[in-house]
Design an enzyme around this catalytic site. Structure first.
Site, PDB file in Angstrom:
ATOM      1  N   GLY A   8     -22.780 -23.325 -12.763  1.00 53.81           N
ATOM      2  CA  GLY A   8     -21.390 -23.672 -12.418  1.00 53.81           C
ATOM      3  C   GLY A   8     -21.171 -25.176 -12.448  1.00 53.81           C
ATOM      4  O   GLY A   8     -20.358 -25.715 -11.705  1.00 53.81           O
ATOM      5  N   GLY A  11     -17.709 -26.775 -12.751  1.00 50.67           N
ATOM      6  CA  GLY A  11     -16.713 -26.415 -11.742  1.00 50.67           C
ATOM      7  C   GLY A  11     -16.387 -27.556 -10.787  1.00 50.67           C
ATOM      8  O   GLY A  11     -16.893 -28.671 -10.943  1.00 50.67           O
ATOM      9  N   GLN A  12     -15.561 -27.251  -9.796  1.00 49.11           N
ATOM     10  CA  GLN A  12     -15.061 -28.301  -8.899  1.00 49.11           C
ATOM     11  C   GLN A  12     -16.195 -29.026  -8.170  1.00 49.11           C
ATOM     12  O   GLN A  12     -16.222 -30.251  -8.119  1.00 49.11           O
ATOM     13  CB  GLN A  12     -14.090 -27.693  -7.867  1.00 49.11           C
ATOM     14  CG  GLN A  12     -13.396 -28.751  -7.021  1.00 49.11           C
ATOM     15  CD  GLN A  12     -12.739 -28.188  -5.765  1.00 49.11           C
ATOM     16  OE1 GLN A  12     -12.954 -27.041  -5.391  1.00 49.11           O
ATOM     17  NE2 GLN A  12     -11.929 -29.010  -5.110  1.00 49.11           N
ATOM     18  N   ARG A  37     -15.871 -22.648 -18.103  1.00 47.02           N
ATOM     19  CA  ARG A  37     -15.125 -23.893 -18.313  1.00 47.02           C
ATOM     20  C   ARG A  37     -15.775 -24.781 -19.350  1.00 47.02           C
ATOM     21  O   ARG A  37     -17.002 -24.840 -19.434  1.00 47.02           O
ATOM     22  CB  ARG A  37     -15.092 -24.705 -17.018  1.00 47.02           C
ATOM     23  CG  ARG A  37     -14.172 -24.149 -16.000  1.00 47.02           C
ATOM     24  CD  ARG A  37     -14.011 -25.209 -14.953  1.00 47.02           C
ATOM     25  NE  ARG A  37     -13.226 -24.706 -13.848  1.00 47.02           N
ATOM     26  CZ  ARG A  37     -12.742 -25.470 -12.896  1.00 47.02           C
ATOM     27  NH1 ARG A  37     -12.982 -26.763 -12.911  1.00 47.02           N
ATOM     28  NH2 ARG A  37     -12.029 -24.950 -11.940  1.00 47.02           N
ATOM     29  N   ASP A  53     -24.393 -17.669 -18.838  1.00 54.31           N
ATOM     30  CA  ASP A  53     -23.735 -16.664 -18.012  1.00 54.31           C
ATOM     31  C   ASP A  53     -24.770 -16.228 -16.979  1.00 54.31           C
ATOM     32  O   ASP A  53     -25.800 -15.647 -17.340  1.00 54.31           O
ATOM     33  CB  ASP A  53     -23.310 -15.479 -18.905  1.00 54.31           C
ATOM     34  CG  ASP A  53     -22.595 -14.404 -18.117  1.00 54.31           C
ATOM     35  OD1 ASP A  53     -22.634 -14.437 -16.864  1.00 54.31           O
ATOM     36  OD2 ASP A  53     -21.993 -13.514 -18.753  1.00 54.31           O
ATOM     37  N   TYR A 142     -13.888 -11.969  -2.159  1.00 54.68           N
ATOM     38  CA  TYR A 142     -14.663 -13.215  -2.208  1.00 54.68           C
ATOM     39  C   TYR A 142     -15.518 -13.361  -0.944  1.00 54.68           C
ATOM     40  O   TYR A 142     -16.724 -13.636  -1.011  1.00 54.68           O
ATOM     41  CB  TYR A 142     -13.680 -14.376  -2.332  1.00 54.68           C
ATOM     42  CG  TYR A 142     -14.261 -15.755  -2.226  1.00 54.68           C
ATOM     43  CD1 TYR A 142     -14.981 -16.317  -3.272  1.00 54.68           C
ATOM     44  CD2 TYR A 142     -14.052 -16.526  -1.081  1.00 54.68           C
ATOM     45  CE1 TYR A 142     -15.483 -17.602  -3.180  1.00 54.68           C
ATOM     46  CE2 TYR A 142     -14.545 -17.812  -0.988  1.00 54.68           C
ATOM     47  CZ  TYR A 142     -15.264 -18.349  -2.034  1.00 54.68           C
ATOM     48  OH  TYR A 142     -15.757 -19.615  -1.944  1.00 54.68           O
ATOM     49  N   LYS A 146     -19.569 -13.529  -0.242  1.00 53.44           N
ATOM     50  CA  LYS A 146     -20.223 -14.666   0.428  1.00 53.44           C
ATOM     51  C   LYS A 146     -21.115 -14.196   1.579  1.00 53.44           C
ATOM     52  O   LYS A 146     -22.235 -14.678   1.741  1.00 53.44           O
ATOM     53  CB  LYS A 146     -19.170 -15.676   0.921  1.00 53.44           C
ATOM     54  CG  LYS A 146     -18.531 -16.489  -0.201  1.00 53.44           C
ATOM     55  CD  LYS A 146     -19.555 -17.292  -0.987  1.00 53.44           C
ATOM     56  CE  LYS A 146     -18.964 -18.111  -2.112  1.00 53.44           C
ATOM     57  NZ  LYS A 146     -19.986 -18.708  -2.985  1.00 53.44           N
TER      58      LYS A 146
HETATM   59  N1  SER Z   1     -12.035 -23.008  -1.461  1.00 51.45           N
HETATM   60  C1  SER Z   1     -12.411 -21.627  -1.505  1.00 51.45           C
HETATM   61  C2  SER Z   1     -11.284 -20.757  -1.831  1.00 51.45           C
HETATM   62  O1  SER Z   1     -10.191 -21.103  -1.436  1.00 51.45           O
HETATM   63  C3  SER Z   1     -12.977 -21.201  -0.189  1.00 51.45           C
HETATM   64  O2  SER Z   1     -14.330 -21.299  -0.188  1.00 51.45           O
HETATM   65  O3  SER Z   1     -11.457 -19.737  -2.410  1.00 51.45           O
END
Ligand code: SER
Length: 316
Positions: A8, A11-12, A37, A53, A142, A146
């Site tokens: 990743g 990513g951010q 990305r 992947d 999500y 986690k």
């Molecule tokens: N920043 C994430 C989200 O909003 C939370 O871990 O999905």
């Protein structure tokens, strides 16, 4: 000597963490991988960028073997709003990606960093000063991935001795790579809108209070935790960490100190609002402070000042 794999990486978090890891451990010791990305140019400048992947266990194994990796920062994941739109894909990427990483770590003796989230909590959890060890019944897909990820990392440590460590990040604010479909994204989007148009239409209610953190602190936390003396870690995985906690209205007021003509309006997205309403407003991060010396550098005022400066430069 660390030899690091980042998943990743485009990513951010990945973009800034990869850069910091390359500065600390040497560019030649950090392999960046990404899938969905396009990587920023900085990442591609070294030959150590591969498309991967994380659901492909054999490709993952080949990279770990080729570069003799001994540490994996596993960031590849679908965020909360995207996961509600594509729950099966989110389960596949978030869970099968993680178990592939844990398996390769088990067979190749790698340490693993896994980012959990405020999303790992749910409406039954105490939202103020959310304890480190408490009830976790998230309602978002999500969040379910986690919590499952936290448990899986604990399992690989206790069962196989894999050195797994992790953090529960709050909403992350940054200016290099955009977040990709999270509930806390408003706290990034607002800066681009403020600098460009002096107006932001927010998808969360004015009074939605959530924990937040500026990316330099998030990057520093991951590196510090992975460097920490393992004998001091009672929790290892899923440390609560936070730096600031605010509502959209309070963030807008802070931006107005710099841009007095900035205005915020509200058009609520019911899916993301429901997710935000189920998340903690402020986590207790005393375990992270006690066990590995966690401390944030940025608060709301210093983060807003720096974000406005950085985003202004970027947009010009
Ligand atoms: N920043 C994430 C989200 O909003 C939370 O871990 O999905």
């Amino acid at each position: 000597m660390k030899s690091i794999l980042v998943t990743g990486a485009a990513g951010q978090i990945g973009v800034e963490l990869t850069q910091a890891l390359r500065e600390k451990y040497g560019a030649g010791n950090v392999v960046a991988t990404g899938y969905n990305r396009q990587p920023l140019n900085e990442l591609k400048q070294t030959e150590l960028y591969c498309r991967l992947d994380v659901r492909d266990a054999s490709a993952l194994n080949q990279i770990v073997e080729k570069y003799h990796c001994n540490t994996i920062f596993h960031l590849a994941s679908l965020l909360s709003a995207v996961a509600e739109a594509k729950p099966l894909e989110a389960w596949d990427t978030n869970m099968n990606g993680l178990i592939n990483v844990l398996e390769v770590a088990r067979t190749h003796s790698c340490a693993v960093f896994f980012p959990s989230s405020i999303g790992a909590f749910g409406p039954e959890t105490t939202g103020l000063n959310t304890p480190q060890d408490t009830i976790q019944r998230p309602k978002s897909l999500y969040g379910i991935t986690k919590v499952s990820g936290e448990l899986l990392c604990d399992y690989y440590f206790h069962r196989y001795g894999v050195d797994t460590r992790g953090l529960r990040y709050p909403g992350l604010i940054s200016n290099k790579a955009l977040p990709g479909g999270g509930t806390t994204d408003y706290a990034v989007d607002i800066f681009y809108a403020a600098v460009k148009n002096r107006h932001y239409d927010c998808f969360l209610r004015a009074d939605t209070q959530l924990d937040m953190m500026y990316m330099p602190d998030a990057v520093n936390a991951a590196i510090t935790l992975m460097e920490a003396d393992s004998a001091r870690l009672k929790h290892r995985n899923a440390f609560n960490i936070t730096a600031m906690s605010f509502t959209p209205e309070q963030l807008a007021a802070e931006i107005q100190k710099h841009l007095p003509d900035f205005k915020i309006s509200y058009r609520i997205d019911p899916v993301r609002q429901a997710i935000a309403d189920s998340w903690p407003r402020h986590m207790d991060d005393s375990a992270a402070r006690a066990e590995w010396g966690w401390e944030a550098k940025y608060d709301k005022a210093t983060m807003v000042k720096d974000m406005l400066e950085q985003v202004t430069v970027k947009l010009n």
